[in-house]
Design an enzyme around this catalytic site. Structure first.
Site, short mmCIF file in Angstrom:
data_model
loop_
_atom_site.label_atom_id
_atom_site.label_comp_id
_atom_site.label_asym_id
_atom_site.label_seq_id
_atom_site.Cartn_x
_atom_site.Cartn_y
_atom_site.Cartn_z
N MET A 59 0.85 -1.19 0.00
CA MET A 59 0.00 0.00 0.00
C MET A 59 0.88 1.24 0.00
O MET A 59 1.67 1.45 0.92
CB MET A 59 -0.93 -0.01 1.21
CG MET A 59 -1.91 -1.17 1.20
SD MET A 59 -2.96 -1.25 2.68
CE MET A 59 -1.81 -1.95 3.89
N LYS A 102 1.25 -9.76 -8.66
CA LYS A 102 -0.09 -9.40 -8.19
C LYS A 102 -0.84 -8.76 -9.34
O LYS A 102 -0.35 -7.81 -9.94
CB LYS A 102 0.00 -8.44 -7.01
CG LYS A 102 -1.33 -8.16 -6.35
CD LYS A 102 -1.15 -7.33 -5.09
CE LYS A 102 -2.48 -7.17 -4.38
NZ LYS A 102 -3.50 -6.55 -5.23
N CYS A 128 -2.32 -2.12 -10.30
CA CYS A 128 -2.74 -0.76 -9.99
C CYS A 128 -3.59 -0.19 -11.12
O CYS A 128 -3.17 -0.17 -12.28
CB CYS A 128 -1.53 0.14 -9.75
SG CYS A 128 -2.01 1.82 -9.28
N GLY A 131 -9.44 -9.15 -2.05
CA GLY A 131 -10.70 -8.48 -2.35
C GLY A 131 -11.84 -8.96 -1.46
O GLY A 131 -11.98 -10.15 -1.19
N ASN A 132 -12.65 -8.00 -0.97
CA ASN A 132 -13.86 -8.30 -0.20
C ASN A 132 -13.59 -8.77 1.22
O ASN A 132 -14.33 -9.60 1.75
CB ASN A 132 -14.72 -9.36 -0.90
CG ASN A 132 -15.22 -8.93 -2.26
OD1 ASN A 132 -15.03 -7.79 -2.65
ND2 ASN A 132 -15.85 -9.83 -2.97
N HIS A 146 -6.36 -10.28 -7.46
CA HIS A 146 -7.37 -9.34 -6.99
C HIS A 146 -8.59 -9.50 -7.88
O HIS A 146 -8.51 -9.31 -9.09
CB HIS A 146 -6.83 -7.91 -7.07
CG HIS A 146 -7.78 -6.89 -6.53
ND1 HIS A 146 -7.46 -5.56 -6.44
CD2 HIS A 146 -9.03 -7.00 -6.04
CE1 HIS A 146 -8.48 -4.90 -5.93
NE2 HIS A 146 -9.45 -5.76 -5.68
#
Length: 488
Positions: free
Chosen positions: A32, A161, A122, A223-224, A189
């Site tokens: 991040m 990723k 990204c 995700g989620n 993702h």
């Protein structure tokens, strides 16, 4: 260096690396930008994180070393803390579009990490302008070259990723290409490049499951994830080897920890309660977390950027500052200059600590007033989102409702290289941190809408636009069956 190929036969790969070096992790903190810095990595490990990624580093700028502060600010090798014993296992992430620059940068940090990850996810406009992240999805030959160059020339594994394509078939084909190139772990993702910002929508766990079934290397699901209970639901739905949290971790770094044995007065919801599935995790007092984080910042020789500190504090304290807006405004006005960070043992950070302690005193009165009530009684379910709202003194996910009718994005056009042509979706909100979860919504077929990765616009929160690392975009959570829930 470029052109020097190592003997990779002795290098641990795939599950050998996943098990013997990383320790078969289940709980992973995402890369991040300006948020997964050393101090936050330390805090996250204290609360259950088993592997942590660095913020994304620009390989071109790091390799050139023209701007001297860039290397020091992005990975401090001088003080021996980053990549040191307390900072392992560690994966360093780069964004790049040039294999030689990527290898040069990776070689510089090879001794300080356990693997090097390539950012292929990204979705922000800065990534489009810089030609990296998900905007390389069109350029499979280049992606293959970058992964394969690291695979052949590093003594540690390369990982990747990435984001999914609109179709399962294209997503699987892409993942298999990444594996052939030499990626030893794949983090998937479950959102498309077009899903970002305030229209990010739900991550597609079915596509992650399809990737897991198609490749032979470990797969991390992203995700989620907002609550602790989401972890097992995600693993069951995707079959993934581990989960990665971004925004869920930022608002509650204890997201990976189950709730401690509850006292009679604070017991969790009954099994039949609608909130029961969400109140199974650990939600520490947010002021305690904030002070603990600042103590780590002050204790290090490695300096932390003021923007990272302020961003973390506003996320951790968001529920409490929503009630005590005067303290929110005061926190927003605090300025710590870079030159002040190491003076007098980091005394400048005390400006934040004073406000947090004042906030903590006010929260103490609120906690006393709620004495005798159960956590269930103190956590009503928000009808707009379907999620419980925990007491404002506890760390908890930031939940915002999904748009009633998300705009439907035009499906990307086919191209000869990858089957997908780059399409530009303008940001509605500033590029910053990840999206939060929205309301429950039936799972539909393909979702090719919604942008990802915008931080909440809390008053007093830093306004400086910044790149949201793909991992930051961990959004809405999906529950097995016919419903999906919003992100963290």
């Amino acid at each position: 260096m470029p052109g020097v190929t190592l003997d990779t036969s002795r290098k641990l790969a795939g599950y050998d690396f996943f098990v013997n070096v990383l320790g078969s992790p289940k709980y992973i903190v995402a890369p991040m930008v300006d948020q997964s810095e050393l101090a936050w990595r330390k805090l996250s490990r204290r609360y259950g994180a088993q592997v942590v990624y660095t913020p994304m580093i620009n390989a071109k700028m790091f390799a050139e070393g023209v701007r001297k502060p860039y290397r020091e600010q992005n990975f401090d090798t001088v003080h021996g803390e980053e990549g040191g014993p307390e900072d392992r296992p560690l994966i360093v992430q780069f964004c790049a579009n040039n294999a030689d620059q990527l290898l040069t940068s990776a070689k510089l940090l090879e001794p300080y990490c356990d693997a090097v990850d390539i950012n292929l996810g990204c979705p922000q406009d800065i990534a489009r302008r810089g030609r990296y992240g998900s905007f390389l999805q069109d350029e499979w030959d280049l992606i293959y070259e970058m992964i394969n160059t690291l695979h052949k020339n590093l003594s540690i594994p390369v990982t990747a990723k990435f984001r999914v394509f609109p179709t399962i078939e294209k997503t699987v084909e892409y993942a298999k290409m990444l594996e052939r190139a030499g990626a030893q772990i794949l983090t998937c993702h479950g959102r498309t490049r077009e899903q970002r910002g305030n229209r990010s929508g739900l991550a597609d766990w079915e596509k992650i499951r399809a990737v897991k079934q198609a490749v032979s290397v470990p797969v991390i699901a992203n995700g989620n994830l907002l609550f602790y209970g989401d972890i097992e639901r995600c693993l069951a739905a995707t079959g993934a080897d581990a989960v990665m949290s971004a925004e869920g971790n930022l608002y509650n770094p204890a997201i990976f920890m189950p709730a401690p044995d509850p006292a009679p007065s604070t017991s969790c919801a009954s099994p039949s309660s609608p909130a029961a599935m969400y109140l199974t995790g650990y939600h520490p007092r947010n002021t305690s977390l904030a002070l603990e984080y600042l103590a780590i910042v002050r204790s290090q020789k490695t300096l932390t950027t003021p923007s990272a500190v302020k961003g973390h504090l506003f996320k951790l304290l968001r529920p409490a500052l929503g009630k005590y807006t005067d303290l929110r405004e005061r926190l927003g006005r605090v300025r710590v200059e870079r030159t002040e960070r190491e003076k007098d043992g980091g005394a400048a950070w005390g400006r934040y600590e004073d406000i947090i302690r004042e906030l903590d005193e006010r929260l103490e009165a609120d906690i006393e007033a709620a004495k005798g009530k159960t956590l269930q009684e103190l956590s009503p379910v928000d009808e707009a989102t379907g999620f419980p709202v925990l007491p404002h003194w506890l760390a908890q996910p930031y939940i915002r409702p999904l748009p009633a009718e998300p705009e439907v994005a035009e499906p990307p056009k086919e191209s000869q290289k990858s089957g997908i042509e780059v399409t530009v979706v303008e940001d509605v909100l500033p590029e910053s941190v990840p999206e939060a979860r929205g309301s429950k919504r039936p799972i539909s077929v393909e979702r090719t809408t919604a942008p990802e990765g915008v931080a909440p616009g809390t008053a007093g929160e830093p306004k400086r636009a910044k790149l949201a690392s793909e991992e930051q975009s961990e959004g809405i959570k999906q529950t097995p069956g016919a419903t999906a829930v919003a992100p963290s």
